[in-house]
Design an enzyme around this catalytic site. Structure first.
Site, mmCIF file in Angstrom:
data_model
loop_
_atom_site.group_PDB
_atom_site.id
_atom_site.type_symbol
_atom_site.label_atom_id
_atom_site.label_comp_id
_atom_site.label_asym_id
_atom_site.label_seq_id
_atom_site.Cartn_x
_atom_site.Cartn_y
_atom_site.Cartn_z
ATOM 1 N N LYS A 120 0.864 -1.199 0.000
ATOM 2 C CA LYS A 120 0.000 0.000 0.000
ATOM 3 C C LYS A 120 0.896 1.243 0.000
ATOM 4 O O LYS A 120 1.875 1.299 0.750
ATOM 5 C CB LYS A 120 -0.936 0.019 1.217
ATOM 6 C CG LYS A 120 -1.806 1.296 1.248
ATOM 7 C CD LYS A 120 -2.997 1.156 2.160
ATOM 8 C CE LYS A 120 -2.757 1.464 3.607
ATOM 9 N NZ LYS A 120 -2.299 2.858 3.881
ATOM 10 N N GLU A 122 0.678 5.628 -0.137
ATOM 11 C CA GLU A 122 -0.104 6.877 -0.140
ATOM 12 C C GLU A 122 0.372 7.729 -1.298
ATOM 13 O O GLU A 122 1.571 7.982 -1.414
ATOM 14 C CB GLU A 122 0.102 7.638 1.181
ATOM 15 C CG GLU A 122 -0.478 6.934 2.370
ATOM 16 C CD GLU A 122 -0.370 7.759 3.654
ATOM 17 O OE1 GLU A 122 -0.123 8.986 3.598
ATOM 18 O OE2 GLU A 122 -0.545 7.164 4.725
ATOM 19 N N GLU A 189 -9.582 7.583 1.957
ATOM 20 C CA GLU A 189 -9.746 7.925 3.376
ATOM 21 C C GLU A 189 -10.400 9.295 3.539
ATOM 22 O O GLU A 189 -10.011 10.274 2.879
ATOM 23 C CB GLU A 189 -8.358 7.917 4.055
ATOM 24 C CG GLU A 189 -8.401 8.352 5.521
ATOM 25 C CD GLU A 189 -7.191 7.936 6.333
ATOM 26 O OE1 GLU A 189 -6.305 7.242 5.807
ATOM 27 O OE2 GLU A 189 -7.160 8.322 7.520
#
Ligand code: KIV
Length: 272
Positions: A120, A122, A189
């Protein structure tokens, strides 16, 4: 003679995509050690994320910024020892992918030393090339966008993203770009529920939400939040699943059941 049920198949990025197609909700939690990973595995969780949130809930920092690669590898290895069928995803920490080459090298460490199965990362829109490079190198990749906690000092706090129309449209466009670049999974998010829905409908890749409403293909929460033991104020989108449960295992099972049935998140957990 009674037949033993076949073991549940291993969760992969491809399986999560099939779940989206079938309209089956995906339940994901963070874990940082073998004990909680075993409890989640026994309860039937789909994805375990070794998140850099460990900087806050394990190490006691205010943000995820101080987390290092070696911390990620240590916790990922611990979780990997107990993992069963769940997909094991791990975060590239702050400044571990300042170039594509550095990101590839650190992803290799997370997979070879930490035994992660999916990376993962960002990303801002400028960082899409790291997603493409991981995908081209055969790495299952989850692109995390919307609120990106590693940039908290730049954006000035943990704030809901995409509240104005042009920002919301930018997030939908970013989702399409990330899918085009090869992202297997998107994680969004802290956006209004409507924005979470538009992103989810814009792509074929499964979209996991955290504070992104009830229309995303799956939900992820931080373990310590669902057990009600995080310090400070619990985010609006989270719920204490231990309250009303007789054990940690029951709290995790309830989280999974409530995600799958659509009972979680409720209207009180959704940003407008
Ligand atoms: O680090 C983490 O735990 C995360 C979740 C909040 C999605 O990125």
């Amino acid at each position: 003679m009674s037949e033993k049920a076949p073991p549940a198949p291993q969760v992969t990025a491809a399986r999560l995509r099939d779940m989206k197609t079938r309209g089956e909700k995906i339940a994901c939690l963070t874990a940082y050690d073998a004990t909680f990973a075993r409890i989640m595995g026994d309860a039937g969780i789909d994805v375990i994320l070794v998140g850099d949130s460990l900087g806050m809930v394990i190490q006691g920092h205010d943000t995820t910024v101080p987390v290092h690669m070696n911390d990620m590898i240590y916790h990922c290895r611990s979780v990997a020892r107990a993992r069963t069928r769940a997909l094991l995803m791990a975060d590239l920490p702050f400044m571990s992918y300042t170039t594509v080459e550095e990101g590839l090298r650190n992803s290799a460490r997370l997979m070879q030393e930490g035994l992660a199965e999916c990376i993962k990362v960002e990303v801002t829109r400028e960082q899409t090339p790291i997603v493409a490079a991981l995908s081209e190198n055969g790495v299952p990749v989850c692109a995390h966008f919307g609120l990106t906690p590693q940039t908290v000092h730049k954006i000035g706090g943990f704030r809901v993203q995409g509240r104005d129309r042009s920002q919301a449209m930018g997030l939908v466009a970013q989702a399409r770009e990330l899918e085009q670049a090869g992202a297997d999974i998107l994680l969004v998010e802290c956006v209004p529920g409507e924005v979470g829905r538009n992103i989810t409908e814009a792509v074929d890749a499964p979209v996991i939400g955290i504070g992104a409403g009830d229309a995303t293909d799956g939900q992820i929460l931080v373990l310590h939040d669902i057990l009600g033991v995080s310090s400070g104020k619990r985010p609006k989108f989270s719920r204490d699943f231990l309250a009303g449960s007789a054990s940690v295992s029951e709290a995790v099972r309830t989280f999974i059941e409530d995600v799958r049935s659509g009972r979680y998140p409720g209207p009180e957990h959704i940003y407008t």
